[in-house]
Scaffold this motif. Structure first.
Motif, PDB file in Angstrom:
ATOM      1  N   GLY A   1      43.680  11.541  72.419  1.00  0.00           N
ATOM      2  CA  GLY A   1      44.751  11.559  73.404  1.00  0.00           C
ATOM      3  C   GLY A   1      44.265  11.306  74.824  1.00  0.00           C
ATOM      4  O   GLY A   1      44.875  11.767  75.782  1.00  0.00           O
ATOM      5  N   ASP A   2      43.145  10.600  74.961  1.00  0.00           N
ATOM      6  CA  ASP A   2      42.597  10.302  76.285  1.00  0.00           C
ATOM      7  C   ASP A   2      43.504   9.307  77.014  1.00  0.00           C
ATOM      8  O   ASP A   2      44.347   8.657  76.419  1.00  0.00           O
ATOM      9  CB  ASP A   2      41.182   9.730  76.145  1.00  0.00           C
ATOM     10  CG  ASP A   2      40.276  10.682  75.392  1.00  0.00           C
ATOM     11  OD1 ASP A   2      40.156  11.834  75.830  1.00  0.00           O
ATOM     12  OD2 ASP A   2      39.725  10.277  74.357  1.00  0.00           O
ATOM     13  N   LEU A   3      43.315   9.182  78.315  1.00  0.00           N
ATOM     14  CA  LEU A   3      44.183   8.352  79.138  1.00  0.00           C
ATOM     15  C   LEU A   3      43.732   6.898  79.153  1.00  0.00           C
ATOM     16  O   LEU A   3      42.570   6.599  79.389  1.00  0.00           O
ATOM     17  CB  LEU A   3      44.203   8.884  80.577  1.00  0.00           C
ATOM     18  CG  LEU A   3      44.738  10.304  80.750  1.00  0.00           C
ATOM     19  CD1 LEU A   3      44.594  10.743  82.195  1.00  0.00           C
ATOM     20  CD2 LEU A   3      46.183  10.388  80.299  1.00  0.00           C
ATOM     21  N   LEU A   4      44.680   5.996  78.938  1.00  0.00           N
ATOM     22  CA  LEU A   4      44.419   4.566  79.019  1.00  0.00           C
ATOM     23  C   LEU A   4      44.478   4.145  80.474  1.00  0.00           C
ATOM     24  O   LEU A   4      45.422   4.470  81.183  1.00  0.00           O
ATOM     25  CB  LEU A   4      45.463   3.797  78.208  1.00  0.00           C
ATOM     26  CG  LEU A   4      45.386   2.281  78.242  1.00  0.00           C
ATOM     27  CD1 LEU A   4      44.092   1.809  77.579  1.00  0.00           C
ATOM     28  CD2 LEU A   4      46.591   1.679  77.551  1.00  0.00           C
ATOM     29  N   GLN A   5      43.448   3.440  80.940  1.00  0.00           N
ATOM     30  CA  GLN A   5      43.437   2.903  82.301  1.00  0.00           C
ATOM     31  C   GLN A   5      44.090   1.525  82.270  1.00  0.00           C
ATOM     32  O   GLN A   5      43.464   0.536  81.892  1.00  0.00           O
ATOM     33  CB  GLN A   5      42.018   2.780  82.846  1.00  0.00           C
ATOM     34  CG  GLN A   5      41.386   4.087  83.209  1.00  0.00           C
ATOM     35  CD  GLN A   5      40.027   3.853  83.858  1.00  0.00           C
ATOM     36  OE1 GLN A   5      39.206   3.129  83.338  1.00  0.00           O
ATOM     37  NE2 GLN A   5      39.830   4.464  84.999  1.00  0.00           N
TER      38      GLN A   5
ATOM     39  N   THR B   1      33.916  13.728  71.334  1.00  0.00           N
ATOM     40  CA  THR B   1      33.798  12.515  70.533  1.00  0.00           C
ATOM     41  C   THR B   1      35.176  11.884  70.369  1.00  0.00           C
ATOM     42  O   THR B   1      36.100  12.521  69.890  1.00  0.00           O
ATOM     43  CB  THR B   1      33.201  12.831  69.158  1.00  0.00           C
ATOM     44  OG1 THR B   1      31.906  13.397  69.350  1.00  0.00           O
ATOM     45  CG2 THR B   1      33.076  11.585  68.308  1.00  0.00           C
ATOM     46  N   SER B   2      35.274  10.637  70.787  1.00  0.00           N
ATOM     47  CA  SER B   2      36.531   9.896  70.696  1.00  0.00           C
ATOM     48  C   SER B   2      36.294   8.574  69.984  1.00  0.00           C
ATOM     49  O   SER B   2      35.243   7.963  70.144  1.00  0.00           O
ATOM     50  CB  SER B   2      37.091   9.593  72.084  1.00  0.00           C
ATOM     51  OG  SER B   2      37.406  10.760  72.781  1.00  0.00           O
ATOM     52  N   ASN B   3      37.259   8.143  69.202  1.00  0.00           N
ATOM     53  CA  ASN B   3      37.266   6.791  68.661  1.00  0.00           C
ATOM     54  C   ASN B   3      38.272   5.990  69.462  1.00  0.00           C
ATOM     55  O   ASN B   3      39.450   6.338  69.516  1.00  0.00           O
ATOM     56  CB  ASN B   3      37.664   6.785  67.182  1.00  0.00           C
ATOM     57  CG  ASN B   3      36.553   7.289  66.309  1.00  0.00           C
ATOM     58  OD1 ASN B   3      35.404   6.920  66.480  1.00  0.00           O
ATOM     59  ND2 ASN B   3      36.887   8.140  65.360  1.00  0.00           N
ATOM     60  N   LEU B   4      37.798   4.930  70.105  1.00  0.00           N
ATOM     61  CA  LEU B   4      38.664   4.037  70.859  1.00  0.00           C
ATOM     62  C   LEU B   4      38.972   2.855  69.966  1.00  0.00           C
ATOM     63  O   LEU B   4      38.067   2.246  69.408  1.00  0.00           O
ATOM     64  CB  LEU B   4      37.947   3.551  72.117  1.00  0.00           C
ATOM     65  CG  LEU B   4      37.214   4.599  72.944  1.00  0.00           C
ATOM     66  CD1 LEU B   4      36.487   3.943  74.093  1.00  0.00           C
ATOM     67  CD2 LEU B   4      38.181   5.644  73.429  1.00  0.00           C
ATOM     68  N   MET B   5      40.244   2.508  69.827  1.00  0.00           N
ATOM     69  CA  MET B   5      40.623   1.456  68.898  1.00  0.00           C
ATOM     70  C   MET B   5      41.665   0.534  69.499  1.00  0.00           C
ATOM     71  O   MET B   5      42.511   0.967  70.264  1.00  0.00           O
ATOM     72  CB  MET B   5      41.161   2.070  67.612  1.00  0.00           C
ATOM     73  CG  MET B   5      40.103   2.797  66.805  1.00  0.00           C
ATOM     74  SD  MET B   5      40.818   3.889  65.577  1.00  0.00           S
ATOM     75  CE  MET B   5      40.835   5.421  66.494  1.00  0.00           C
ATOM     76  N   GLY B   6      41.556  -0.720  69.138  1.00  0.00           N
ATOM     77  CA  GLY B   6      42.558  -1.703  69.505  1.00  0.00           C
ATOM     78  C   GLY B   6      42.831  -2.581  68.296  1.00  0.00           C
ATOM     79  O   GLY B   6      41.931  -2.862  67.502  1.00  0.00           O
ATOM     80  N   SER B   7      44.076  -2.985  68.151  1.00  0.00           N
ATOM     81  CA  SER B   7      44.461  -3.839  67.024  1.00  0.00           C
ATOM     82  C   SER B   7      45.294  -4.997  67.530  1.00  0.00           C
ATOM     83  O   SER B   7      46.112  -4.837  68.429  1.00  0.00           O
ATOM     84  CB  SER B   7      45.287  -3.056  66.006  1.00  0.00           C
ATOM     85  OG  SER B   7      44.556  -1.994  65.454  1.00  0.00           O
TER      86      SER B   7
ATOM     87  N   VAL C   1      46.717  -0.280  71.372  1.00  0.00           N
ATOM     88  CA  VAL C   1      45.472   0.446  71.601  1.00  0.00           C
ATOM     89  C   VAL C   1      45.744   1.939  71.478  1.00  0.00           C
ATOM     90  O   VAL C   1      46.841   2.407  71.768  1.00  0.00           O
ATOM     91  CB  VAL C   1      44.856   0.136  72.989  1.00  0.00           C
ATOM     92  CG1 VAL C   1      44.461  -1.315  73.090  1.00  0.00           C
ATOM     93  CG2 VAL C   1      45.800   0.502  74.111  1.00  0.00           C
ATOM     94  N   TYR C   2      44.732   2.670  71.005  1.00  0.00           N
ATOM     95  CA  TYR C   2      44.886   4.108  70.872  1.00  0.00           C
ATOM     96  C   TYR C   2      43.523   4.772  70.800  1.00  0.00           C
ATOM     97  O   TYR C   2      42.499   4.116  70.609  1.00  0.00           O
ATOM     98  CB  TYR C   2      45.752   4.473  69.672  1.00  0.00           C
ATOM     99  CG  TYR C   2      45.362   3.799  68.387  1.00  0.00           C
ATOM    100  CD1 TYR C   2      44.560   4.431  67.447  1.00  0.00           C
ATOM    101  CD2 TYR C   2      45.810   2.502  68.104  1.00  0.00           C
ATOM    102  CE1 TYR C   2      44.210   3.798  66.272  1.00  0.00           C
ATOM    103  CE2 TYR C   2      45.462   1.875  66.920  1.00  0.00           C
ATOM    104  CZ  TYR C   2      44.662   2.524  66.018  1.00  0.00           C
ATOM    105  OH  TYR C   2      44.311   1.891  64.851  1.00  0.00           O
ATOM    106  N   THR C   3      43.536   6.074  70.959  1.00  0.00           N
ATOM    107  CA  THR C   3      42.327   6.880  70.866  1.00  0.00           C
ATOM    108  C   THR C   3      42.628   8.127  70.050  1.00  0.00           C
ATOM    109  O   THR C   3      43.775   8.570  69.990  1.00  0.00           O
ATOM    110  CB  THR C   3      41.791   7.253  72.269  1.00  0.00           C
ATOM    111  OG1 THR C   3      40.638   8.085  72.120  1.00  0.00           O
ATOM    112  CG2 THR C   3      42.814   7.982  73.089  1.00  0.00           C
TER     113      THR C   3
END
Length: 86
Positions: A69-73, A16-22, A64-66
């Motif tokens: 610690g998943d990889l940003l494409q 379970t990951s929360n993907l976030m952008g601000s 942007v963050y998760t």
């Protein structure tokens, strides 16, 4: 007014990951996009906002963050700002 568009794509999500952008204007957070993802796959958090910018001294930043610690494409992640009205 400017149309602000943000897309953050992550790959290889683990659990379970929360993907976030601000989006920040002049150092103040104005927009948050978030998506919770519970599978091991690729996923994106996307948001669009119409906002007033004065065109001379206002500045916009995007982060942007998760949570896992998943990889940003970077090839599929972007930030855009388009002038739509004066």
């Amino acid at each position: 007014y400017y149309l602000i568009n943000i897309n953050a794509r992550f790959t290889g999500l683990s659990g379970t990951s929360n993907l976030m952008g601000s989006v920040y204007v002049n150092g103040t957070r104005t927009t948050i996009v978030q998506q919770q993802h519970a599978q091991t796959a690729d996923s994106s958090a996307t948001g669009v906002n119409l906002m007033y910018l004065n065109g001379s001294t206002d500045y916009v930043e995007c982060y942007v963050y998760t949570t896992n610690g998943d990889l940003l494409q970077t090839a599929y992640s972007f930030f855009q700002a388009h002038l739509v009205s004066v």
